[in-house]
Design a protein around this motif. Sequence first.
Motif, PDB file in Angstrom:
ATOM      1  N   UNK A 120       0.828  -1.209   0.000  1.00 33.26           N
ATOM      2  CA  UNK A 120       0.000   0.000   0.000  1.00 33.26           C
ATOM      3  C   UNK A 120       0.859   1.255   0.000  1.00 33.26           C
ATOM      4  N   UNK A 121       2.174   1.089   0.301  1.00 34.16           N
ATOM      5  CA  UNK A 121       3.038   2.254   0.416  1.00 34.16           C
ATOM      6  C   UNK A 121       3.243   2.679   1.868  1.00 34.16           C
ATOM      7  N   UNK A 122       2.493   2.034   2.801  1.00 34.07           N
ATOM      8  CA  UNK A 122       2.665   2.401   4.216  1.00 34.07           C
ATOM      9  C   UNK A 122       3.897   1.708   4.779  1.00 34.07           C
ATOM     10  N   UNK A 123       4.622   2.457   5.646  1.00 38.66           N
ATOM     11  CA  UNK A 123       5.852   1.896   6.222  1.00 38.66           C
ATOM     12  C   UNK A 123       5.649   1.542   7.686  1.00 38.66           C
ATOM     13  N   UNK A 124       6.263   0.430   8.094  1.00 39.19           N
ATOM     14  CA  UNK A 124       6.163  -0.007   9.488  1.00 39.19           C
ATOM     15  C   UNK A 124       7.559  -0.306   9.990  1.00 39.19           C
ATOM     16  N   UNK A 125       7.784  -0.015  11.284  1.00 39.98           N
ATOM     17  CA  UNK A 125       9.120  -0.272  11.826  1.00 39.98           C
ATOM     18  C   UNK A 125       9.287  -1.770  12.088  1.00 39.98           C
ATOM     19  N   UNK A 126      10.541  -2.220  12.037  1.00 39.91           N
ATOM     20  CA  UNK A 126      10.816  -3.632  12.321  1.00 39.91           C
ATOM     21  C   UNK A 126      10.305  -3.998  13.706  1.00 39.91           C
ATOM     22  N   UNK A 127      10.435  -3.056  14.670  1.00 37.31           N
ATOM     23  CA  UNK A 127       9.966  -3.354  16.028  1.00 37.31           C
ATOM     24  C   UNK A 127       8.462  -3.618  16.049  1.00 37.31           C
ATOM     25  N   UNK A 128       7.708  -2.802  15.309  1.00 39.84           N
ATOM     26  CA  UNK A 128       6.257  -3.029  15.239  1.00 39.84           C
ATOM     27  C   UNK A 128       5.974  -4.419  14.664  1.00 39.84           C
ATOM     28  N   UNK A 129       6.664  -4.747  13.561  1.00 37.15           N
ATOM     29  CA  UNK A 129       6.397  -6.034  12.911  1.00 37.15           C
ATOM     30  C   UNK A 129       6.784  -7.195  13.819  1.00 37.15           C
ATOM     31  N   UNK A 130       7.868  -6.995  14.600  1.00 34.93           N
ATOM     32  CA  UNK A 130       8.269  -8.054  15.545  1.00 34.93           C
ATOM     33  C   UNK A 130       7.215  -8.228  16.619  1.00 34.93           C
ATOM     34  N   UNK A 131       6.671  -7.080  17.091  1.00 36.02           N
ATOM     35  CA  UNK A 131       5.671  -7.196  18.158  1.00 36.02           C
ATOM     36  C   UNK A 131       4.417  -7.889  17.633  1.00 36.02           C
ATOM     37  N   UNK A 132       4.247  -7.903  16.309  1.00 38.66           N
ATOM     38  CA  UNK A 132       3.079  -8.575  15.727  1.00 38.66           C
ATOM     39  C   UNK A 132       3.389 -10.036  15.378  1.00 38.66           C
ATOM     40  N   UNK A 133       4.599 -10.475  15.694  1.00 40.40           N
ATOM     41  CA  UNK A 133       4.894 -11.897  15.507  1.00 40.40           C
ATOM     42  C   UNK A 133       5.940 -12.238  14.473  1.00 40.40           C
ATOM     43  N   UNK A 134       6.449 -11.237  13.713  1.00 42.63           N
ATOM     44  CA  UNK A 134       7.499 -11.569  12.744  1.00 42.63           C
ATOM     45  C   UNK A 134       8.766 -11.979  13.497  1.00 42.63           C
ATOM     46  N   UNK A 135       9.573 -12.809  12.878  1.00 43.49           N
ATOM     47  CA  UNK A 135      10.749 -13.327  13.584  1.00 43.49           C
ATOM     48  C   UNK A 135      11.981 -13.421  12.716  1.00 43.49           C
ATOM     49  N   UNK A 136      12.609 -14.599  12.778  1.00 42.61           N
ATOM     50  CA  UNK A 136      13.879 -14.852  12.100  1.00 42.61           C
ATOM     51  C   UNK A 136      13.795 -14.597  10.593  1.00 42.61           C
ATOM     52  N   UNK A 137      12.665 -14.968  10.002  1.00 39.99           N
ATOM     53  CA  UNK A 137      12.539 -14.804   8.553  1.00 39.99           C
ATOM     54  C   UNK A 137      12.633 -13.334   8.158  1.00 39.99           C
ATOM     55  N   UNK A 138      11.989 -12.490   8.942  1.00 43.12           N
ATOM     56  CA  UNK A 138      12.060 -11.050   8.664  1.00 43.12           C
ATOM     57  C   UNK A 138      13.519 -10.586   8.712  1.00 43.12           C
ATOM     58  N   UNK A 139      14.262 -11.045   9.724  1.00 44.88           N
ATOM     59  CA  UNK A 139      15.684 -10.679   9.816  1.00 44.88           C
ATOM     60  C   UNK A 139      16.448 -11.156   8.589  1.00 44.88           C
ATOM     61  N   UNK A 140      16.207 -12.401   8.193  1.00 49.11           N
ATOM     62  CA  UNK A 140      16.955 -12.958   7.060  1.00 49.11           C
ATOM     63  C   UNK A 140      16.642 -12.215   5.771  1.00 49.11           C
ATOM     64  N   UNK A 141      15.369 -11.796   5.609  1.00 43.66           N
ATOM     65  CA  UNK A 141      15.018 -11.058   4.397  1.00 43.66           C
ATOM     66  C   UNK A 141      15.682  -9.684   4.382  1.00 43.66           C
ATOM     67  N   UNK A 142      15.762  -9.041   5.563  1.00 45.79           N
ATOM     68  CA  UNK A 142      16.427  -7.737   5.642  1.00 45.79           C
ATOM     69  C   UNK A 142      17.892  -7.880   5.257  1.00 45.79           C
ATOM     70  N   UNK A 143      18.518  -8.922   5.773  1.00 48.00           N
ATOM     71  CA  UNK A 143      19.935  -9.133   5.500  1.00 48.00           C
ATOM     72  C   UNK A 143      20.158  -9.398   4.008  1.00 48.00           C
ATOM     73  N   UNK A 144      19.294 -10.233   3.439  1.00 53.86           N
ATOM     74  CA  UNK A 144      19.373 -10.525   1.998  1.00 53.86           C
ATOM     75  C   UNK A 144      19.280  -9.231   1.193  1.00 53.86           C
ATOM     76  N   UNK A 145      18.301  -8.408   1.532  1.00 56.20           N
ATOM     77  CA  UNK A 145      18.042  -7.190   0.760  1.00 56.20           C
ATOM     78  C   UNK A 145      19.206  -6.218   0.846  1.00 56.20           C
ATOM     79  N   UNK A 146      19.777  -6.132   2.059  1.00 47.46           N
ATOM     80  CA  UNK A 146      20.892  -5.222   2.254  1.00 47.46           C
ATOM     81  C   UNK A 146      22.080  -5.652   1.387  1.00 47.46           C
ATOM     82  N   UNK A 147      22.370  -6.954   1.386  1.00 45.82           N
ATOM     83  CA  UNK A 147      23.530  -7.437   0.620  1.00 45.82           C
ATOM     84  C   UNK A 147      23.293  -7.344  -0.880  1.00 45.82           C
ATOM     85  N   UNK A 148      22.060  -7.567  -1.295  1.00 42.63           N
ATOM     86  CA  UNK A 148      21.756  -7.443  -2.727  1.00 42.63           C
ATOM     87  C   UNK A 148      21.963  -5.993  -3.172  1.00 42.63           C
ATOM     88  N   UNK A 149      21.496  -5.057  -2.352  1.00 41.40           N
ATOM     89  CA  UNK A 149      21.632  -3.635  -2.711  1.00 41.40           C
ATOM     90  C   UNK A 149      23.102  -3.246  -2.835  1.00 41.40           C
TER      91      UNK A 149
END
Length: 200
Positions: A85-114
């Motif tokens: 939708x274009x809305x941004x959410x902080x990693x902390x918010x997403x973690x509090x909603x239940x996101x975990x290791x996968x979210x971290x791994x995707x962030x790391x992947x994206x950073x290295x790809x960039x």
Amino acid sequence: HLVCPMNTSPFVDPNKPSQEIWEEFSMSFTPAVRDVVDFAKGIPGFCDLPEHDQVSLLKAGTFEVLMVRFASLFNVVERTVTFLSGKRYSLDTLRSLGAGELLNSMCEFSEKLALLGLDSDEMSFFTAVVLVSADRSGIQDLDSVEALQDKLIRGLRNLVMQNHGEESATTFTKLLLKLPELRSLNNMHSEELLSFKVHP
Ligand code: HEM
């Protein structure tokens, strides 16, 4: 909650029937999936594969293609994820909603790809390689898929060699090493998807 950036928001109305939640979620991600199918059809040689194999590669590889295309939704510096939708959410918010290791791994992947600094042609060649490198189980015409993969990998290598000066060889190697990482993100993500389907 539905903590997937392919949704419009991670928050879900608790009174909404789960069928409706899925319907709205599908409306959000379907255009992106359709673009992957159109992209595949435009890869020279893809449409010459048996139709059954085209479907198998798309089923196995669509998530991986989307992961590469939407890697820029993960902003590691600002620690945010932008939803479709274009809305941004902080990693902390997403973690509090239940996101975990996968979210971290995707962030790391994206950073290295960039960090590899690919231009849009290289990105497009790389995603073509990702798609034809998808899980081969059930592929009927393995020889043709491999021949197409070889052709695309050579094309990707030529491009990277032209554009990345001294870093060319390492950039190309790093790109190929992204393939098993994408497979692993795909497997982890499928588990999240399955468990969400079982207990929405
Ligand atoms: C989680 C579906 C593509 C990133 C999930 C969940 C579902 C889902 C059902 C579990 C949500 C929950 O338990 O709250 C889908 C579908 C996709 C798709 C149907 C196909 C279009 C993607 C893509 C990305 C992505 C392309 C990345 C660019 C994530 C993340 C999570 C997630 C970060 C949360 C991971 C965690 O819990 O640590 N997805 N997804 N998804 N998805 Fe997707």
